[in-house]
Motif scaffolding. Structure first.
Motif, PDB file in Angstrom:
ATOM      1  N   PHE A   1       2.876   3.207 -11.094  1.00 38.18           N
ATOM      2  CA  PHE A   1       2.509   3.592  -9.734  1.00 38.18           C
ATOM      3  C   PHE A   1       2.075   5.050  -9.591  1.00 38.18           C
TER       4      PHE A   1
ATOM      5  N   LYS B   1       0.836  -1.191   0.000  1.00 32.97           N
ATOM      6  CA  LYS B   1       0.000   0.000   0.000  1.00 32.97           C
ATOM      7  C   LYS B   1       0.878   1.252   0.000  1.00 32.97           C
ATOM      8  N   PRO B   2       0.462   2.283  -0.712  1.00 32.84           N
ATOM      9  CA  PRO B   2       1.251   3.520  -0.763  1.00 32.84           C
ATOM     10  C   PRO B   2       1.192   4.257   0.564  1.00 32.84           C
ATOM     11  N   PRO B   3       2.170   5.136   0.787  1.00 29.38           N
ATOM     12  CA  PRO B   3       3.323   5.416  -0.080  1.00 29.38           C
ATOM     13  C   PRO B   3       4.436   4.393   0.165  1.00 29.38           C
TER      14      PRO B   3
ATOM     15  N   ASP C   1       2.093   7.215  -6.196  1.00 27.83           N
ATOM     16  CA  ASP C   1       1.986   6.389  -4.988  1.00 27.83           C
ATOM     17  C   ASP C   1       3.327   6.001  -4.384  1.00 27.83           C
ATOM     18  N   TYR C   2       4.435   6.396  -5.028  1.00 28.66           N
ATOM     19  CA  TYR C   2       5.722   5.903  -4.552  1.00 28.66           C
ATOM     20  C   TYR C   2       6.752   7.026  -4.443  1.00 28.66           C
TER      21      TYR C   2
END
Length: 309
Positions: free
Chosen positions: A223, A190-192, A226-227
């Motif tokens: 992504f 799950k992000p981040p 999200d990263y």
């Protein structure tokens, strides 16, 4: 380019051997001093392996980890990131034992099986300090670093879901990004999240600027926002690729695990030397270093008070 860059420092690793550098930290006391100095120099994350104090070989003995983890935590606010990769010689059970015992804020997680070889280094060394070293280096020519989908899922469940540990996802090739995307789609990641893209290991993606751009473009496509991205260049590629990555908006990783040198032909005398060098480069690029508190917020970590050491 971001206003704040997370600097990670990989203090000793399981790649290099004592013969390769007299400055490689091997004992718990040396690892403590090197880690604390790197944090004082500006590293927000400390990536840690353990060594057998008797002869410097990599070890998965949780008792050795516990000889340095509490002291590092006591002496610095840096995020402690424990390996789950161990070494290519270790079983998954051996690799998982230290992080499961310590339940750290972060742990590394290799995102695919691969050839991971340093065997050419053996050709350049004539006299070894310890008997185990030569075979350890040469045998990487005929070994596989195992990280199957089942292995990765187990680490995500037992260490991630079970202990609240978040991960430095180590991606040595483009396919590893797609492996990570599989686990994101399955809901296990799950992000981040932090992607450590690694260049220059024999068996992984090459240390070319075009490959850095390719990894960035692929991660963006998979992504989005999200990263957080980080760049690691192995060996002589450490500083050039970290600089190139930083210009592209990456966080960076340095340390004696990744390179024994500070400049062409000159051994780094400490991890802190490498941290100070990349910090100076980032300063020239008008980029500030993230503090440990800022890095914790960026990565949504559980905090140093929630670990088991």
């Amino acid at each position: 380019m971001p206003n704040k860059v997370i600097v990670s420092c990989a203090v000793t690793g399981a790649i290099h051997t004592p013969t390769m550098s007299p400055y490689l930290p091997l004992t718990p006391e040396q690892i403590i001093n090197e880690a604390v100095s790197a944090a004082e120099a500006g590293a927000a994350i400390l990536h840690l392996h353990a060594r057998d104090p008797a002869d410097g070989r990599p070890t998965a003995d949780s008792r050795v980890f516990m000889e340095f983890l509490p002291q590092i935590k006591e002496r610095t606010d840096a995020i402690i990131n424990i390996t789950s990769g161990g070494s290519t010689r270790m079983t998954l059970e051996e690799r998982l034992a230290p992080p499961l015992a310590a339940q750290p804020e972060m742990a590394s997680l290799n995102m695919g099986s691969m050839n991971f070889s340093i065997h050419p280094a053996a050709r350049r060394i004539k006299n070894w300090i310890h008997a185990w070293e030569k075979a350890y280096v040469e045998d990487t020519e005929d070994s596989i670093f195992r990280n199957t989908f089942k292995d990765i899922a187990r680490i995500l469940m037992e260490l991630g879901e079970g202990c609240g540990t978040r991960f430095e996802f180590e991606c040595y090739d483009v396919g590893h990004l797609y492996n990570l995307a599989h686990f994101v789609d399955d809901g296990l990641v799950k992000p981040p999240f932090l992607i450590q893209s690694i260049f220059g290991i024999l068996g992984g993606i090459g240390p070319d600027p075009e490959n850095v751009a390719l990894m960035r473009q692929t991660a963006n496509r998979l992504f989005g926002k999200d990263y957080h991205w980080s760049v690691l260049g192995a060996g002589r590629h450490q500083m050039p690729l970290a600089t190139f990555g930083a210009i592209m908006g990456a966080n960076v990783r340095v340390g004696l695990e990744d390179s024994l040198y500070i400049s062409r032909g000159e051994l780094a005398k400490s991890n802190a030397d490498q941290v100070r060098k990349i910090r100076a480069i980032l300063s020239e690029l008008s980029v500030e270093l993230a503090t440990p508190a800022e890095a914790r917020a960026m990565l949504s970590l559980k905090g140093a008070d929630a670990v088991a050491f």
